[in-house]
Design an enzyme around this catalytic site. Structure first.
Site, PDB file in Angstrom:
ATOM      1  N   PRO A  23      39.692  48.517  36.154  1.00 23.37           N
ATOM      2  CA  PRO A  23      38.521  48.214  35.170  1.00 23.37           C
ATOM      3  C   PRO A  23      37.145  49.234  36.047  1.00 23.37           C
ATOM      4  O   PRO A  23      37.091  49.351  37.043  1.00 23.37           O
ATOM      5  CB  PRO A  23      38.270  46.778  35.700  1.00 23.37           C
ATOM      6  CG  PRO A  23      38.884  46.669  37.163  1.00 23.37           C
ATOM      7  CD  PRO A  23      40.124  47.433  37.114  1.00 23.37           C
ATOM      8  N   GLN A 102      39.008  42.118  31.421  1.00 23.88           N
ATOM      9  CA  GLN A 102      38.309  41.741  32.703  1.00 23.88           C
ATOM     10  C   GLN A 102      37.212  40.790  32.473  1.00 23.88           C
ATOM     11  O   GLN A 102      36.109  41.203  31.884  1.00 23.88           O
ATOM     12  CB  GLN A 102      37.921  42.692  33.602  1.00 23.88           C
ATOM     13  CG  GLN A 102      37.685  42.019  35.165  1.00 23.88           C
ATOM     14  CD  GLN A 102      37.057  43.160  35.929  1.00 23.88           C
ATOM     15  OE1 GLN A 102      36.063  43.796  35.724  1.00 23.88           O
ATOM     16  NE2 GLN A 102      37.625  42.999  37.248  1.00 23.88           N
ATOM     17  N   HIS A 179      37.421  38.402  37.178  1.00 23.76           N
ATOM     18  CA  HIS A 179      36.734  39.360  38.130  1.00 23.76           C
ATOM     19  C   HIS A 179      36.125  38.509  39.289  1.00 23.76           C
ATOM     20  O   HIS A 179      34.995  38.104  39.102  1.00 23.76           O
ATOM     21  CB  HIS A 179      35.674  40.107  37.281  1.00 23.76           C
ATOM     22  CG  HIS A 179      35.038  41.146  38.215  1.00 23.76           C
ATOM     23  ND1 HIS A 179      35.325  41.268  39.676  1.00 23.76           N
ATOM     24  CD2 HIS A 179      34.173  42.613  37.925  1.00 23.76           C
ATOM     25  CE1 HIS A 179      34.548  42.339  40.273  1.00 23.76           C
ATOM     26  NE2 HIS A 179      34.062  43.140  38.997  1.00 23.76           N
ATOM     27  N   TYR A 184      30.122  39.490  42.566  1.00 23.36           N
ATOM     28  CA  TYR A 184      29.649  38.961  41.233  1.00 23.36           C
ATOM     29  C   TYR A 184      30.083  37.489  41.555  1.00 23.36           C
ATOM     30  O   TYR A 184      30.420  37.210  42.709  1.00 23.36           O
ATOM     31  CB  TYR A 184      30.393  39.692  39.877  1.00 23.36           C
ATOM     32  CG  TYR A 184      29.842  40.928  40.070  1.00 23.36           C
ATOM     33  CD1 TYR A 184      28.688  41.462  39.766  1.00 23.36           C
ATOM     34  CD2 TYR A 184      30.933  42.099  40.119  1.00 23.36           C
ATOM     35  CE1 TYR A 184      28.172  42.657  39.929  1.00 23.36           C
ATOM     36  CE2 TYR A 184      30.324  43.444  40.102  1.00 23.36           C
ATOM     37  CZ  TYR A 184      29.141  43.673  39.808  1.00 23.36           C
ATOM     38  OH  TYR A 184      28.424  44.956  39.873  1.00 23.36           O
ATOM     39  N   ARG A 231      41.055  39.576  40.350  1.00 23.59           N
ATOM     40  CA  ARG A 231      40.906  40.632  41.356  1.00 23.59           C
ATOM     41  C   ARG A 231      39.943  40.151  42.658  1.00 23.59           C
ATOM     42  O   ARG A 231      38.969  39.617  42.155  1.00 23.59           O
ATOM     43  CB  ARG A 231      40.148  41.625  40.530  1.00 23.59           C
ATOM     44  CG  ARG A 231      39.954  43.065  41.129  1.00 23.59           C
ATOM     45  CD  ARG A 231      39.186  44.151  40.291  1.00 23.59           C
ATOM     46  NE  ARG A 231      39.691  45.554  40.633  1.00 23.59           N
ATOM     47  CZ  ARG A 231      38.876  46.298  41.128  1.00 23.59           C
ATOM     48  NH1 ARG A 231      37.816  46.385  40.476  1.00 23.59           N
ATOM     49  NH2 ARG A 231      39.608  47.780  41.243  1.00 23.59           N
ATOM     50  N   GLY A 327      41.121  54.445  39.333  1.00 24.65           N
ATOM     51  CA  GLY A 327      39.897  54.374  38.619  1.00 24.65           C
ATOM     52  C   GLY A 327      39.415  55.753  38.381  1.00 24.65           C
ATOM     53  O   GLY A 327      39.554  56.408  37.346  1.00 24.65           O
TER      54      GLY A 327
HETATM   55  C1  PHB Z   1      28.808  48.497  38.317  1.00 25.30           C
HETATM   56  O1  PHB Z   1      28.566  48.276  37.138  1.00 25.30           O
HETATM   57  O2  PHB Z   1      28.413  49.191  39.192  1.00 25.30           O
HETATM   58  C2  PHB Z   1      30.095  47.738  38.810  1.00 25.30           C
HETATM   59  C3  PHB Z   1      30.658  46.645  37.807  1.00 25.30           C
HETATM   60  C4  PHB Z   1      31.887  45.866  38.131  1.00 25.30           C
HETATM   61  C5  PHB Z   1      32.129  46.294  39.477  1.00 25.30           C
HETATM   62  C6  PHB Z   1      31.766  47.128  40.409  1.00 25.30           C
HETATM   63  C7  PHB Z   1      30.606  47.717  39.892  1.00 25.30           C
HETATM   64  O3  PHB Z   1      33.285  45.532  40.049  1.00 25.30           O
END
Ligand code: PHB
Length: 387
Positions: A23, A102, A179, A184, A231, A327
């Site tokens: 993701p 996600q 997620h 988060y 995750r 990624g």
């Molecule tokens: C980001 O937008 O920087 C970002 C988003 C989701 C993640 C990590 C970084 O898991």
């Protein structure tokens, strides 16, 4: 022994290879609808098929307007967004790959201006993240002190995840990934560096994992067996995260997940930014390898963070993971699997470097620059894209 080119069975689903697209937030779903469209469908289609990922995990997608904290990230809470994601899932399926959505809520990694009610964003506890939030107009402001969620807030947010999970089915996804990583909202409950609650959602490990575990169980209720992945980033410091005993916290959660019929666990290893500050090693920092969790789980394991082709093959050969998520290499190498195949046959192949200035939009230039503009150098002529 399986390798990156072997199929993988996940319940009734089979991926065509074990190369997963991780993701990645790309910020190309502008306001006011915050939805993917044709260009995003083309981006995902370019990275699927025989020369791409067998399984794609979508970029983090907010379950509600309040779950957002970055400009131009997509959601899965409105009808328009369901229609937009349908274009994506159809384009990926036309090329024979699978795609999970996600599901994301940023919690405290947001700002009043992102909140529909203009109040402070929510988290487990009133503990502010350091640093600055990028606002919708591109300016920056310090992250505010979040307000601690009440039990009623937790119930409401759970309903938002449920709504998004149902929308993901309507949009034609093959499953959803919760997620639970990178600082988060669910992670803000799991780790005690942020969670200071004294109710049934704080204190003991069992209490801190209640939020993420109950959310996961609800998602399994919506989607059924083998369609929900999670995750986790037990070694990750991203988002100012820290835990007093990550092996115990995540070990307990991973074992508790044996109670649920999950599709997979997606456990990230440490990233460069976790191990070092500048050139200095972070004192006392102990990354936890994915192999630590292998004997604790009955689930399919995907791992990620900075893998090369060789390192991915090694992890599969040693049985430390069942699939590897890539990624950044996927940003600039849409036909990454074809390039890996060439490497496996001994052909020297250079991966194309990506341009960090266009990882997020607006960066430089129009939306497609650094997004759909990277050529597929090795794509087989028979591997046709219909996006
Ligand atoms: C980001 O937008 O920087 C970002 C988003 C989701 C993640 C990590 C970084 O898991």
């Amino acid at each position: 022994m399986p390798d990156l080119f072997s199929p993988l069975k996940i319940g009734l689903l089979t991926t065509r290879n074990r190369v997963v697209m991780a993701p990645m937030t790309r910020c190309r779903a502008p306001a006011p609808v915050q939805s993917p469209g044709r260009i995003n469908a083309e981006y995902y289609a370019q990275r699927s098929g025989d020369d791409g990922a067998g399984l794609i995990v979508s970029e983090a997608t907010q379950v509600s307007p309040a779950g957002r904290g970055y400009p131009n990230t997509p959601g899965l809470h409105s009808e328009e967004q369901v229609a937009g994601w349908k274009l994506v899932t159809e384009a990926v399926h036309a090329r024979g790959s699978l795609i999970f959505a996600q599901l994301w809520h940023v919690g405290r990694v947001s700002h009043e201006v992102y909140q529909p009610d203009g109040r402070a964003p929510m988290s487990s506890s009133p503990s502010a993240k350091s640093g600055e939030c990028v606002l919708p107009d591109g300016t920056k402001a310090p992250y505010p002190t979040p307000r601690a969620m009440t039990v009623e807030d937790i119930r409401e947010v759970t309903e938002q995840y449920r709504h998004a999970a149902n929308n993901a089915r309507a949009a034609g996804f093959d499953g959803v990934e919760l997620h639970g990583a990178n600082g988060y909202l669910p992670d803000q409950f799991t780790r005690d560096g942020v969670n200071r609650r004294t109710d049934q959602y704080g204190g003991s490990i069992e209490n801190r994992i209640r939020f993420i575990f109950d959310l996961t169980r609800m998602l399994v209720d919506v989607w059924g067996a083998d369609r929900v992945g999670v995750r986790l980033s037990p070694s990750g410091a991203f988002g100012d995260m820290i835990d007093s005993d990550p092996k115990a916290t995540f070990g307990h959660l991973v074992q508790k997940y044996n109670q649920l019929p999950l599709a997979y666990l997606h456990i990230m290893e440490a990233m460069e930014g976790d191990i070092r500050r500048g050139k200095e090693l972070v004192p006392g920092y102990e990354p936890i390898p994915v192999s630590h969790f292998r004997p604790l789980t009955r689930h399919t394991l995907i791992t990620n963070a900075g893998f090369t082709f060789e390192k991915g093959q090694e992890y599969l050969h040693r049985g430390w993971a069942d699939a590897i998520a890539f990624g950044i290499p996927f940003i600039s190498n849409p036909d990454l699997t074809a390039r890996f195949r060439a490497m496996a046959s001994g052909t020297p192949v250079e991966l194309a470097p990506g341009d960090p200035a266009t990882f997020y939009w607006p960066g430089v230039g129009p939306m497609e620059v650094g997004y759909t503009s990277y050529p597929a150098m090795m794509r087989a002529e028979t591997d046709v894209i219909h996006a």
